[in-house]
Design an enzyme around this catalytic site. Structure first.
Site, PDB file in Angstrom:
ATOM      1  N   LYS A  54     -60.909   1.023   4.562  1.00 31.92           N
ATOM      2  CA  LYS A  54     -59.801   0.151   4.158  1.00 31.92           C
ATOM      3  C   LYS A  54     -59.889  -1.196   4.872  1.00 31.92           C
ATOM      4  O   LYS A  54     -59.706  -2.239   4.256  1.00 31.92           O
ATOM      5  CB  LYS A  54     -58.455   0.847   4.420  1.00 31.92           C
ATOM      6  N   GLN A  98     -51.318   6.482   7.787  1.00 33.21           N
ATOM      7  CA  GLN A  98     -52.363   7.411   7.369  1.00 33.21           C
ATOM      8  C   GLN A  98     -51.959   8.856   7.674  1.00 33.21           C
ATOM      9  O   GLN A  98     -51.592   9.173   8.795  1.00 33.21           O
ATOM     10  CB  GLN A  98     -53.680   7.059   8.081  1.00 33.21           C
ATOM     11  N   ASP A 121     -48.812   2.070  -0.451  1.00 26.81           N
ATOM     12  CA  ASP A 121     -49.360   3.368  -0.864  1.00 26.81           C
ATOM     13  C   ASP A 121     -48.595   3.911  -2.072  1.00 26.81           C
ATOM     14  O   ASP A 121     -49.064   4.844  -2.729  1.00 26.81           O
ATOM     15  CB  ASP A 121     -49.246   4.386   0.293  1.00 26.81           C
TER      16      ASP A 121
END
Ligand code: NAD
Length: 293
Positions: A54, A98, A121
């Site tokens: 990422k 995460q 997200d």
């Protein structure tokens, strides 16, 4: 039947190049670039690898990013305070936490604390609800990536039978909703299969588009797939492989060798849905940035 590969690596590279062009225009106006922050708790090797990906993607598209690492013993209150500080930081356009987080962390409470405007997200119930109702929202990154692959390979979804295996909140359930929506990439007749589904083979072999997101290597075998189907393999599973230096390799949920010859299109693992997920995250971050302007 000769199958074609849905090349997520190539498609994500194209998407990222398009984003880079937009970022260059932003910079040419003298504005700051979009910024993505990421919170990583602990040192799970898979999470570390996703994070590196990422961060690298942010560099490729011209975003700035920062990785905020915290030890496994972070308390719920400390994590919530960190989320709050990112919500309030004007220089942060979007951020992600995460997963998986340590057992003592209540993921739902953390998720609910994220400002939906920065939830790139697309996991916050606000965004999920808007998605379900066809309203403007951040789409969850993996389903969004699947939609882009279908779109860019001109795969017809309208009126098609879609079978999704796996009902997680981040992949199976949202992709089932998105493909049944009245939308350009949608209008499918969707069946959502899961661990309690009976006669899965009878159901999956009716699918024009079969999406597997359950996380079991070699689960989808050739007898479960209709001739000419489009097969999207979301699974990422590490299996032992003594021929590799590392002693292991990544495979999807689909027995690729057996299934591919029967398909019209299939995604490889690695190099299919995974890179598209990261490209979607970049698109969501750009969107968050533009909305703020
Ligand atoms: P999950 O692990 O939360 O849940 C698995 C789902 O599979 C459950 O809904 C369960 O009902 C279903 N299931 C389990 N056994 C089954 C069976 N025998 N028959 C039918 N259904 C069954 O799901 P997840 O978080 O969506 O992850 C699924 C896989 O996708 C994992 O391998 C994960 O690593 C991978 N993944 C990949 C990406 C990507 O970017 N490529 C993103 C997210 C997840």
């Amino acid at each position: 039947m000769s199958h074609k590969i849905l090349d997520g690596r190539l498609t994500s590279k194209q998407v990222k190049e398009e984003i880079k062009i937009e970022v260059d225009k932003i910079l040419a106006k003298g504005l700051r670039p979009p910024h993505l922050s990421a919170i990583l708790v602990g040192n799970n090797p898979a999470s570390e690898a996703y994070m590196r990906n990422k961060v690298r993607s942010c560099e490729q598209v011209g975003f700035t990013s920062d990785l905020i690492r915290r030890d496994n013993d972070i308390t719920q209150e400390e994590l919530l305070a960190l989320v709050k500080s990112l919500n309030e930081d004007d220089n942060v356009d979007g951020f992600i936490v995460q997963l998986p987080s340590p057992d003592h962390i209540d993921d739902t409470e953390v998720l609910l604390a994220i400002d939906p405007k920065k939830d790139v997200d697309g996991f916050h119930p606000y965004n999920f609800g808007c998605m379900a109702q066809g309203l403007e929202s951040f789409l969850p990154a993996t389903p969004y990536g699947i939609l882009m692959l279908l779109e860019r390979y001109n795969i017809e979804t309208s009126g098609k039978n879609v079978v999704v295996i796996g009902r997680s909140n981040i992949v199976g359930t949202p992709i089932s909703i998105l493909l049944s929506r009245k939308d350009k990439i949608g209008n499918s007749t969707v069946t959502l299969a899961h661990s309690r589904t009976k006669n899965l083979k009878d159901i999956s072999s009716q699918a024009d588009i079969l999406i597997s997101a359950l996380g079991k290597p070699f689960f989808v075998t050739v007898d479960m797939v209709k001739e000419g189907a489009v097969v999207i393999d979301v699974g990422i599973n590490r299996i032992e492989d003594i021929t590799r230096k590392s002693g292991s390799r990544l495979v999807g949920d689909v027995d690729f060798e057996g299934v591919a010859p029967k398909c019209s299109y299939i995604t490889p693992v690695p190099g299919g849905v995974g890179p598209m997920t990261v490209a979607s995250l970049m698109l969501n971050t750009l969107k968050a940035y533009k909305k703020k302007l």
